[in-house]
Scaffold this motif. Structure first.
Motif, PDB file in Angstrom:
ATOM      1  N   ASP A 149      -0.369   0.718   8.151  1.00 31.67           N
ATOM      2  CA  ASP A 149      -1.239  -0.442   8.315  1.00 31.67           C
ATOM      3  C   ASP A 149      -1.840  -0.877   6.983  1.00 31.67           C
ATOM      4  O   ASP A 149      -1.853  -2.067   6.642  1.00 31.67           O
ATOM      5  CB  ASP A 149      -2.347  -0.121   9.320  1.00 31.67           C
ATOM      6  CG  ASP A 149      -3.191  -1.349   9.642  1.00 31.67           C
ATOM      7  OD1 ASP A 149      -2.625  -2.355  10.094  1.00 31.67           O
ATOM      8  OD2 ASP A 149      -4.416  -1.299   9.425  1.00 31.67           O
ATOM      9  N   THR A 155      -1.008  -4.383   4.937  1.00 32.13           N
ATOM     10  CA  THR A 155      -2.077  -5.306   4.545  1.00 32.13           C
ATOM     11  C   THR A 155      -2.075  -5.533   3.043  1.00 32.13           C
ATOM     12  O   THR A 155      -2.244  -6.669   2.565  1.00 32.13           O
ATOM     13  CB  THR A 155      -3.443  -4.751   4.986  1.00 32.13           C
ATOM     14  OG1 THR A 155      -3.431  -4.552   6.398  1.00 32.13           O
ATOM     15  CG2 THR A 155      -4.567  -5.698   4.616  1.00 32.13           C
ATOM     16  N   LYS A 185      -1.493  -9.165   1.150  1.00 35.00           N
ATOM     17  CA  LYS A 185      -2.476  -9.719   0.211  1.00 35.00           C
ATOM     18  C   LYS A 185      -1.822 -10.045  -1.123  1.00 35.00           C
ATOM     19  O   LYS A 185      -2.170 -11.029  -1.777  1.00 35.00           O
ATOM     20  CB  LYS A 185      -3.620  -8.721   0.004  1.00 35.00           C
ATOM     21  CG  LYS A 185      -4.571  -8.610   1.185  1.00 35.00           C
ATOM     22  CD  LYS A 185      -5.859  -7.884   0.810  1.00 35.00           C
ATOM     23  CE  LYS A 185      -5.584  -6.473   0.391  1.00 35.00           C
ATOM     24  NZ  LYS A 185      -6.844  -5.726   0.122  1.00 35.00           N
TER      25      LYS A 185
END
Length: 439
Positions: A282, A286, A290
């Motif tokens: 996870d 992420t 980004k």
């Protein structure tokens, strides 16, 4: 003032003043919509309607970013760096001249192949370039040079070779629209028509490689080590799974024509194999999203900007006005048609979308001025390709930036857009004009 000229001019000026490209695109779109008579509500409506056009590519890049972080986690970046640096016999940048040329040729070959042999377009960049940044940094290679090399490979094949994306641009878009506008192209060789403009691209590449960016440029190695996880210990299994994941991602993209599913499959392979631990997945996902967020938002904003430009109706007005300025001069006519193509493509960000807009007016005008069918194809094709390099909103510039700026040391405008504009658009103008006068 023409709304398209105003909007593109404002967007470019703000971008060059280091205003973020997304803000520049929004402000430029608002100004263009107001000048074009859409009003505030009409401009916002058109802008919002166009946002969806960039969403697919933006999501694709976000997922590719997650995939790229997983590749870094596997240790592939530093395994590659160790192998390449071993070729020069020591772990520093001295004596790396041969390796420099190997890397340049490799990136050029892959970029060219991504348009025809393995038509994955810009999908390879977030996967191939970040792992090479460690080596590029050790060799002090100027990233502006790499941006020029990749952009050349993304543009020149489709504007010259009728294979892969070139088959779409040259046959299904260029020749189809020239024919639709009233020119018989049955005896026209599209490769011959675009050969001289393609030489302009080659000239720009040689100038960039041999003169402009031949000197070393120092980057902060600590920043790239932080991004590429220098502390990761790689092993044969993790490297094998990295190779399998990359091959699977490319295969799935070619099979389903979806960068999104391809990147997702690659990330899943890393997770299932244990290279990326499940409890870390996870956070890595992420982090990767980004990393590519800026590119995604620029693509989305660019789609909205392009929709506003189309909604004003001023693109056609600009093309019509240029026809009125030309008079009966072939030399002036060829130059103005190329300049209009440059302006439109820099605003819309897509040469594929520019050709249908300009062909409807420029083809009859070319016939009236006495240009041959071969010259007309060359003018329209070059006018469409102009601006693809050097546009802040083009995937031909956003793609290289996405790979070269993962550590924050490569500015999109000054390190990709300006260098590619100077080295490709200016020669393309000259060689395109020469092709129009000679063919």
């Amino acid at each position: 003032m023409n709304a398209v000229i105003a909007a593109v001019g404002i967007m470019l000026i703000l971008s060059l003043c280091r205003v973020h490209v997304v803000v520049a695109l929004i402000v430029g779109a608002l100004a263009g919509g107001l000048i074009g008579g859409l009003g505030v509500e009409g401009t916002l409506s058109a802008f919002n309607q166009g946002l969806g056009g960039g969403a697919t590519v933006a999501l694709s890049y976000a997922l590719l970013g997650a995939f790229a972080v997983a590749i870094a986690k596997s240790g592939l970046a530093h395994a590659l760096a160790d192998k390449v640096l071993a070729l020069v016999g020591r772990q520093d940048a001295q004596g790396g001249g041969a390796v420099k040329w190997v890397l340049i040729v490799l990136l050029l070959a892959v970029s060219v192949s991504s348009q025809n042999i393995l038509p994955i377009h810009i999908a390879f960049i977030p996967l191939l370039v970040p792992p090479l940044l460690y080596v590029l940094t050790k060799l002090s290679l100027d990233r502006r040079l790499i941006a020029c090399v990749i952009t050349f490979g993304l543009i020149t094949p489709y504007m010259f070779l009728p294979v892969g994306f070139g088959g779409i641009f040259l046959n299904e878009i260029l020749l189809a629209n020239v024919t639709k506008a009233g020119v018989d192209v049955s005896g026209v060789s599209v490769t011959q028509a675009m050969a001289i403009p393609a030489l302009g691209m080659l000239f720009g590449l040689l100038v960039a490689v041999l003169f402009s960016y031949r000197k070393k440029r120092v980057y902060d190695l600590a920043r790239i080590e932080q991004v590429e996880r220098a502390d990761v210990q790689y092993n044969p299994l993790s490297l094998l799974m990295a190779g399998v994941a990359i091959a699977a991602a490319f295969a799935v993209q070619l099979w389903l024509d979806s960068m999104i599913i391809g990147a997702l499959v690659g990330f899943v392979i890393f997770s299932v194999s244990g290279v990326v631990r499940w409890r870390e997945a996870d956070d890595l996902f992420t982090e990767g999203m980004k990393m590519m967020a800026m590119i995604g938002f620029i693509m989305i904003a660019a789609a909205g900007f392009a929709e506003v430009m189309k909604a004003t109706g001023e693109v056609k007005t600009l093309v019509d006005a240029s026809a009125a300025w030309i008079g009966h001069s072939k030399a002036v006519g060829a130059l103005l048609m190329l300049l209009v193509g440059l302006l439109v493509t820099m605003g819309i960000g897509s040469s594929f979308s520019t050709v249908p807009i300009i062909a409807a007016i420029f083809v009859p005008l070319g016939m009236q001025l006495g240009f041959s069918p071969l010259a007309i194809v060359s003018i329209v094709g070059t006018a469409g390709a102009l601006g693809d390099a050097g546009s802040p909103a083009s995937d031909s510039t956003l793609g290289p930036t996405s790979g070269l700026n993962v550590d924050g040391q490569h500015n999109h405008i000054w390190d990709t857009v300006v260098p590619t504009f100077l080295h490709y658009n200016l020669p393309l103008l000259v060689f395109g004009w020469a092709a129009a006068m000679l063919l």
